[in-house]
Design a protein around this motif. Structure first.
Motif, PDB file in Angstrom:
ATOM      1  N   GLU A   8       0.856  -1.187   0.000  1.00  0.00           N
ATOM      2  CA  GLU A   8       0.000   0.000   0.000  1.00  0.00           C
ATOM      3  C   GLU A   8       0.893   1.238   0.000  1.00  0.00           C
ATOM      4  OE1 GLU A   8      -3.233   0.192  -0.440  1.00  0.00           O
ATOM      5  OE2 GLU A   8      -3.391  -1.993  -0.494  1.00  0.00           O
ATOM      6  N   PRO A   9       0.769   2.095  -1.011  1.00  0.00           N
ATOM      7  CA  PRO A   9       1.647   3.265  -1.145  1.00  0.00           C
ATOM      8  C   PRO A   9       1.245   4.406  -0.209  1.00  0.00           C
ATOM      9  CG  PRO A   9       0.150   3.130  -2.994  1.00  0.00           C
ATOM     10  CD  PRO A   9      -0.123   1.932  -2.144  1.00  0.00           C
ATOM     11  N   THR A  10       1.767   4.394   0.981  1.00  0.00           N
ATOM     12  CA  THR A  10       1.486   5.451   1.955  1.00  0.00           C
ATOM     13  C   THR A  10       2.366   6.667   1.685  1.00  0.00           C
ATOM     14  OG1 THR A  10       3.152   4.646   3.485  1.00  0.00           O
ATOM     15  CG2 THR A  10       0.929   3.705   3.706  1.00  0.00           C
ATOM     16  N   THR A  11       2.069   7.748   2.359  1.00  0.00           N
ATOM     17  CA  THR A  11       2.880   8.962   2.246  1.00  0.00           C
ATOM     18  C   THR A  11       4.322   8.685   2.653  1.00  0.00           C
ATOM     19  OG1 THR A  11       0.941  10.315   2.701  1.00  0.00           O
ATOM     20  CG2 THR A  11       3.088  11.354   3.024  1.00  0.00           C
ATOM     21  N   GLU A  16      10.043   7.985   1.241  1.00  0.00           N
ATOM     22  CA  GLU A  16      11.241   7.138   1.276  1.00  0.00           C
ATOM     23  C   GLU A  16      11.738   6.825  -0.135  1.00  0.00           C
ATOM     24  OE1 GLU A  16      14.454   4.951   2.561  1.00  0.00           O
ATOM     25  OE2 GLU A  16      13.171   6.234   3.766  1.00  0.00           O
ATOM     26  N   LEU A  17      10.816   6.590  -1.051  1.00  0.00           N
ATOM     27  CA  LEU A  17      11.199   6.265  -2.430  1.00  0.00           C
ATOM     28  C   LEU A  17      11.853   7.431  -3.152  1.00  0.00           C
ATOM     29  CD1 LEU A  17       8.209   4.122  -3.710  1.00  0.00           C
ATOM     30  CD2 LEU A  17      10.601   3.433  -3.654  1.00  0.00           C
ATOM     31  N   HIS A  18      11.449   8.661  -2.829  1.00  0.00           N
ATOM     32  CA  HIS A  18      11.890   9.807  -3.620  1.00  0.00           C
ATOM     33  C   HIS A  18      12.870  10.735  -2.923  1.00  0.00           C
ATOM     34  CE1 HIS A  18       8.968   8.418  -6.398  1.00  0.00           C
ATOM     35  NE2 HIS A  18       8.011   8.556  -5.511  1.00  0.00           N
ATOM     36  N   GLY A  36      20.769   4.706  -5.897  1.00  0.00           N
ATOM     37  CA  GLY A  36      20.875   4.817  -4.453  1.00  0.00           C
ATOM     38  C   GLY A  36      19.543   4.697  -3.731  1.00  0.00           C
ATOM     39  N   LYS A  37      18.457   4.486  -4.490  1.00  0.00           N
ATOM     40  CA  LYS A  37      17.142   4.364  -3.868  1.00  0.00           C
ATOM     41  C   LYS A  37      17.059   3.084  -3.042  1.00  0.00           C
ATOM     42  CE  LYS A  37      13.463   5.604  -6.064  1.00  0.00           C
ATOM     43  NZ  LYS A  37      12.395   5.944  -6.986  1.00  0.00           N
ATOM     44  N   ASN A  38      16.082   3.038  -2.169  1.00  0.00           N
ATOM     45  CA  ASN A  38      15.814   1.856  -1.365  1.00  0.00           C
ATOM     46  C   ASN A  38      15.372   0.727  -2.305  1.00  0.00           C
ATOM     47  OD1 ASN A  38      14.387  -0.121   0.177  1.00  0.00           O
ATOM     48  ND2 ASN A  38      14.105   1.373   1.822  1.00  0.00           N
ATOM     49  N   LYS A  39      16.273  -0.201  -2.572  1.00  0.00           N
ATOM     50  CA  LYS A  39      16.019  -1.244  -3.569  1.00  0.00           C
ATOM     51  C   LYS A  39      14.865  -2.173  -3.172  1.00  0.00           C
ATOM     52  CE  LYS A  39      20.731  -1.348  -5.433  1.00  0.00           C
ATOM     53  NZ  LYS A  39      20.862   0.053  -5.290  1.00  0.00           N
ATOM     54  N   LYS A  40      14.769  -2.488  -1.895  1.00  0.00           N
ATOM     55  CA  LYS A  40      13.699  -3.369  -1.431  1.00  0.00           C
ATOM     56  C   LYS A  40      12.337  -2.712  -1.656  1.00  0.00           C
ATOM     57  CE  LYS A  40      11.945  -5.784   2.621  1.00  0.00           C
ATOM     58  NZ  LYS A  40      12.068  -5.974   4.058  1.00  0.00           N
ATOM     59  N   LEU A  41      12.218  -1.446  -1.291  1.00  0.00           N
ATOM     60  CA  LEU A  41      10.968  -0.722  -1.460  1.00  0.00           C
ATOM     61  C   LEU A  41      10.631  -0.533  -2.935  1.00  0.00           C
ATOM     62  CD1 LEU A  41       9.102   0.266   0.719  1.00  0.00           C
ATOM     63  CD2 LEU A  41      10.250   2.455   0.665  1.00  0.00           C
ATOM     64  N   GLN A  42      11.632  -0.232  -3.732  1.00  0.00           N
ATOM     65  CA  GLN A  42      11.432  -0.068  -5.171  1.00  0.00           C
ATOM     66  C   GLN A  42      10.952  -1.378  -5.796  1.00  0.00           C
ATOM     67  OE1 GLN A  42      11.550   2.767  -6.772  1.00  0.00           O
ATOM     68  NE2 GLN A  42      11.445   2.082  -8.872  1.00  0.00           N
ATOM     69  N   THR A  43      11.579  -2.482  -5.427  1.00  0.00           N
ATOM     70  CA  THR A  43      11.187  -3.797  -5.953  1.00  0.00           C
ATOM     71  C   THR A  43       9.761  -4.137  -5.537  1.00  0.00           C
ATOM     72  OG1 THR A  43      13.472  -4.549  -5.930  1.00  0.00           O
ATOM     73  CG2 THR A  43      11.776  -6.258  -5.963  1.00  0.00           C
ATOM     74  N   ASN A  77       4.325   6.604  -7.910  1.00  0.00           N
ATOM     75  CA  ASN A  77       5.552   6.396  -7.139  1.00  0.00           C
ATOM     76  C   ASN A  77       6.681   5.911  -8.049  1.00  0.00           C
ATOM     77  OD1 ASN A  77       4.930   7.225  -4.574  1.00  0.00           O
ATOM     78  ND2 ASN A  77       4.334   5.198  -3.856  1.00  0.00           N
ATOM     79  N   LEU A  78       6.336   5.118  -9.047  1.00  0.00           N
ATOM     80  CA  LEU A  78       7.364   4.576  -9.940  1.00  0.00           C
ATOM     81  C   LEU A  78       7.845   5.588 -10.973  1.00  0.00           C
ATOM     82  CD1 LEU A  78       5.871   1.009 -10.474  1.00  0.00           C
ATOM     83  CD2 LEU A  78       7.845   1.645  -9.055  1.00  0.00           C
ATOM     84  N   VAL A  79       6.988   6.504 -11.392  1.00  0.00           N
ATOM     85  CA  VAL A  79       7.377   7.423 -12.473  1.00  0.00           C
ATOM     86  C   VAL A  79       7.747   8.832 -12.018  1.00  0.00           C
ATOM     87  CG1 VAL A  79       5.996   6.169 -14.161  1.00  0.00           C
ATOM     88  CG2 VAL A  79       5.022   8.159 -13.033  1.00  0.00           C
ATOM     89  N   THR A  80       7.472   9.173 -10.768  1.00  0.00           N
ATOM     90  CA  THR A  80       7.693  10.549 -10.300  1.00  0.00           C
ATOM     91  C   THR A  80       9.122  11.030 -10.498  1.00  0.00           C
ATOM     92  OG1 THR A  80       5.860  10.535  -8.755  1.00  0.00           O
ATOM     93  CG2 THR A  80       7.665  12.044  -8.259  1.00  0.00           C
ATOM     94  N   ASP A  81      10.103  10.204 -10.194  1.00  0.00           N
ATOM     95  CA  ASP A  81      11.501  10.638 -10.334  1.00  0.00           C
ATOM     96  C   ASP A  81      11.805  11.045 -11.768  1.00  0.00           C
ATOM     97  OD1 ASP A  81      12.082  10.124  -7.638  1.00  0.00           O
ATOM     98  OD2 ASP A  81      12.425   8.014  -8.091  1.00  0.00           O
ATOM     99  N   PHE A  82      11.295  10.291 -12.733  1.00  0.00           N
ATOM    100  CA  PHE A  82      11.547  10.609 -14.140  1.00  0.00           C
ATOM    101  C   PHE A  82      10.792  11.872 -14.558  1.00  0.00           C
ATOM    102  CE2 PHE A  82      12.349   6.089 -13.739  1.00  0.00           C
ATOM    103  CZ  PHE A  82      13.629   6.025 -14.259  1.00  0.00           C
ATOM    104  N   TYR A  83       9.567  12.033 -14.079  1.00  0.00           N
ATOM    105  CA  TYR A  83       8.809  13.246 -14.374  1.00  0.00           C
ATOM    106  C   TYR A  83       9.529  14.468 -13.813  1.00  0.00           C
ATOM    107  CZ  TYR A  83       4.595  10.705 -15.885  1.00  0.00           C
ATOM    108  OH  TYR A  83       3.703   9.928 -16.546  1.00  0.00           O
ATOM    109  N   GLU A  84       9.970  14.387 -12.570  1.00  0.00           N
ATOM    110  CA  GLU A  84      10.656  15.530 -11.961  1.00  0.00           C
ATOM    111  C   GLU A  84      11.979  15.805 -12.658  1.00  0.00           C
ATOM    112  OE1 GLU A  84      10.914  14.983  -7.731  1.00  0.00           O
ATOM    113  OE2 GLU A  84       8.825  15.531  -7.444  1.00  0.00           O
TER     114      GLU A  84
END
Length: 112
Positions: A8-11, A16-18, A36-43, A77-84
């Motif tokens: 569940e994608p909480t705030t 943490e992801l970004h 350098g992102k949290n690999k476990k959370l990203q996966t 959550n997955l695309v925000t980094d690329f958008y920014e």
């Protein structure tokens, strides 16, 4: 968390992801900051998103509709980094007046 459990994608998870990916404009490259992102959370986020489209109990219109918030927030959550990275912190597409810079038009649009 099992491989089939939805994250569940909480705030807190979004933060943490970004954290420090786009805002940290040090000498490291964007790709290095992504690594350098949290690999476990990203996966877990990727697996959650894919479960809505792969062969699983979530791969149907009813499940996607019932869990639309999880599906939508996980996608962003997955695309925000690329958008920014591409657009900066503003995703607005503002109309520009004659002689107005892109930055000025964005500021005007966000102010209104």
């Amino acid at each position: 968390m099992s491989a089939n459990a939805l994250l569940e994608p909480t705030t807190e998870i979004s933060q943490e992801l970004h954290k420090n990916v786009v805002k940290d404009q040090s000498s490291t490259s964007f790709v290095s900051r992504l690594k350098g992102k949290n690999k476990k959370l990203q996966t877990q986020s990727v697996n959650t998103y894919l479960q809505f489209w792969n062969d699983s109990k979530n791969n149907n219109e009813e499940s996607r509709a019932a869990k639309h918030k999880t599906l939508t927030n996980t996608y962003y959550n997955l695309v925000t980094d690329f958008y920014e990275y591409g657009w900066g912190e503003s995703f607005h597409f503002s109309r520009r007046s004659i002689g107005e810079t892109h930055r000025e038009s964005t500021r005007r649009h966000e102010h209104l």
